[in-house]
Scaffold this motif. Structure first.
Motif, mmCIF file in Angstrom:
data_model
loop_
_atom_site.group_PDB
_atom_site.id
_atom_site.type_symbol
_atom_site.label_atom_id
_atom_site.label_comp_id
_atom_site.label_asym_id
_atom_site.label_seq_id
_atom_site.Cartn_x
_atom_site.Cartn_y
_atom_site.Cartn_z
ATOM 1 N N UNK A 1 0.852 -1.186 0.000
ATOM 2 C CA UNK A 1 0.000 0.000 0.000
ATOM 3 C C UNK A 1 0.890 1.238 0.000
ATOM 4 N N UNK B 1 -0.261 7.257 1.943
ATOM 5 C CA UNK B 1 0.078 7.548 3.339
ATOM 6 C C UNK B 1 -1.184 7.657 4.181
ATOM 7 N N UNK B 2 -2.243 8.209 3.567
ATOM 8 C CA UNK B 2 -3.496 8.361 4.302
ATOM 9 C C UNK B 2 -4.090 6.998 4.673
ATOM 10 N N UNK C 1 -2.577 4.138 4.897
ATOM 11 C CA UNK C 1 -1.708 3.470 5.876
ATOM 12 C C UNK C 1 -1.922 4.043 7.279
ATOM 13 N N UNK C 2 -2.022 5.366 7.357
ATOM 14 C CA UNK C 2 -2.258 6.004 8.653
ATOM 15 C C UNK C 2 -3.606 5.581 9.208
ATOM 16 N N UNK C 3 -4.601 5.573 8.327
ATOM 17 C CA UNK C 3 -5.952 5.209 8.747
ATOM 18 C C UNK C 3 -5.965 3.789 9.317
ATOM 19 N N UNK C 4 -5.373 2.851 8.588
ATOM 20 C CA UNK C 4 -5.330 1.462 9.049
ATOM 21 C C UNK C 4 -4.577 1.350 10.371
ATOM 22 N N UNK C 5 -3.569 2.189 10.508
ATOM 23 C CA UNK C 5 -2.777 2.161 11.732
ATOM 24 C C UNK C 5 -3.599 2.643 12.935
ATOM 25 N N UNK C 6 -4.424 3.655 12.722
ATOM 26 C CA UNK C 6 -5.176 4.233 13.840
ATOM 27 C C UNK C 6 -6.460 3.482 14.181
#
Lengths: 246, 99
Positions: free
Chosen positions: B29, B32-33, B35-40
Motif C-alpha cells: 500500500x 500515506x493516508x 496506511x495512517x488510517x489502518x494504523x489508527x
C-alpha cells in the motif's frame, strides 16, 4: 547444517507451540471473562464455545455478543466485525511479506484463521521467514487457551459468586486498556485518536441513545481514525520503529 | 434471527478479513493516508468499545472506576497485558467489599 536439517523435520511445530505458551495462558484468562460475558448476555455454553472457536478474536467477539444481546441485524453484525477486525487485514498483509516458500495457497488459507494481534506479534518479530508448521504451533496452543477459557468461563461462571463474575467483566476491558495506553503515551497521534474516539463514544451514549452499541463503535472509530490520519499522518519510518517518538 | 446465523456471519466476515490479504494480496500500500488510517483504526475501535462501556461492566460504578484506574496506571507503566487485565479485575473485586 545438522541442526538446520533436524529443524526442518518438524520441530518447527514444537517451537511454535513453545513460543505460543504465553499467548495461550493470556487467552485462557481473558476468554474466561468472555465466557462469563457471553452467558450473561443469554448465550449458551456451547454457542459461546463455537463463537470462540470460529472467531478467535477478543474485541470482535465481545462486540458481537452485544449485537446478539441487542437483537441486531445480520448486516449490523457483518459491519461491526468488518470495522473491528479490519486491523487483521493490515497484519495479514504485513505477515504475507514474511512467509516461507513452503507457504502455498492451502497453507495460507488455513493459517489465515489464526491471525490475531498476539499471534501476529509473535510471528512478525520472529527471526527469518515463517514456515507453516511454526505458525500452526503458535495458533494451536493459542486457540486451545482461547476456547478452553471460554468454555470454563461460560460453564463455571454460573457457579461463581456474583462478586467474582462481575469483577471478571473487567478482564477484557483491562486488556484493551493495556493495548491502547502504552502506544498512546508514546505517540501523540494515537493519543489524539484514542481520546477522540472515547469522547465521541460518550457523546453517542448520552445524546444519541437510539444508536446501537455496534454502530456507535463503528461511527466513533471511523471518525476518530480519519481525523487522526488527516491531522497526524504517519511517516514511513515510523512504520517499523514503533519506539520512535513523534 | 437464529444464533447460528449470527455465528456464521461473525466467523465468515472475520475469516475473510484475515484470509483475503494473507492469501492474495502481493502489493504494497502506497497511500500515506490509507496506511495512517489502518494504523489508527484498532486504537480508535478499542477506545470506543471501552469508554464508556467499561464503567458499566461490573454493575457498580465505584468498582468499575477503581478497576479502570488500576488498569490505566498499570498500562501506563507498560506492564504485560495479562497483568493489567487481571489486576483491573482484582481491584474491582476488592473494591466490591466496600461498596
Amino acid at each position: 547444517m545438522e541442526k538446520e536439517k533436524k529443524r526442518n523435520k518438524g520441530s518447527d511445530f514444537v517451537q511454535g507451540l513453545f513460543d505460543g505458551i504465553p499467548i495461550g495462558l493470556g487467552y485462557l484468562s481473558v476468554s474466561f471473562g468472555f465466557g462469563i460475558m457471553a452467558v450473561g448476555a443469554g448465550i449458551s455454553v456451547f454457542e459461546a464455545f463455537m463463537i470462540s472457536l470460529t472467531n478467535l478474536t477478543s474485541a470482535g467477539q465481545a462486540q458481537g455478543v452485544s449485537v446478539i444481546a441487542a437483537g441486531g441485524t445480520l448486516f449490523e453484525m457483518a459491519l461491526v466485525q468488518f470495522i473491528i477486525n479490519i486491523r487483521y487485514a493490515l497484519m495479514a498483509l504485513s505477515l504475507s511479506q514474511k512467509l516461507d516458500d513452503r507457504f502455498t495457497l492451502p497453507h495460507r488459507l488455513l493459517a489465515a484463521y489464526g491471525i490475531t494481534d498476539e499471534i501476529f506479534a509473535v510471528c512478525s518479530t520472529k527471526e527469518g521467514n515463517i514456515r507453516p508448521k511454526y505458525m500452526y504451533g503458535v495458533i494451536l496452543i493459542s486457540t486451545m487457551g482461547w476456547v478452553s477459557g471460554t468454555f470454563l468461563g461460560a460453564a463455571a461462571g454460573e457457579l461463581l459468586p456474583s462478586s467474582v463474575t462481575s469483577a471478571l467483566g473487567l478482564v477484557l476491558y483491562g486488556m484493551f486498556l493495556a493495548i491502547i495506553v502504552p502506544p498512546a503515551r508514546k505517540h501523540f497521534g494515537i493519543l489524539f485518536t484514542v481520546l477522540c474516539a472515547a469522547m465521541l463514544s460518550v457523546i453517542c451514549k448520552f445524546f444519541l441513545p437510539f444508536l446501537s452499541g455496534g454502530f456507535t463503535v463503528i461511527i466513533c472509530s471511523v471518525i476518530a481514525a480519519v481525523a487522526g490520519a488527516l491531522i497526524f499522518p504517519r511517516k514511513e519510518k515510523d512504520e517499523e520503529g514503533e519506539e520512535a517518538d513523534e | 434471527m437464529t444464533m447460528a446465523a449470527y455465528i456464521i456471519v461473525m466467523a465468515g466476515m472475520t475469516y475473510l478479513i484475515r484470509m483475503l490479504p494473507f492469501a492474495f494480496f502481493r502489493k504494497k500500500i502506497k497511500s500515506e493516508f490509507i496506511k495512517s488510517l489502518l494504523y489508527y483504526v484498532p486504537y480508535a475501535v478499542l477506545s470506543a468499545m471501552t469508554i464508556p462501556a467499561v464503567f458499566y461492566s461490573t454493575g457498580s460504578f465505584p468498582t468499575a472506576i477503581a478497576g479502570t484506574v488500576a488498569a490505566l496506571v498499570l498500562a501506563y507503566f507498560d506492564l504485560p497485558l495479562i497483568v493489567v487485565a487481571l489486576a483491573a479485575s482484582l481491584t474491582a473485586f476488592i473494591t466490591g467489599f466496600f461498596f
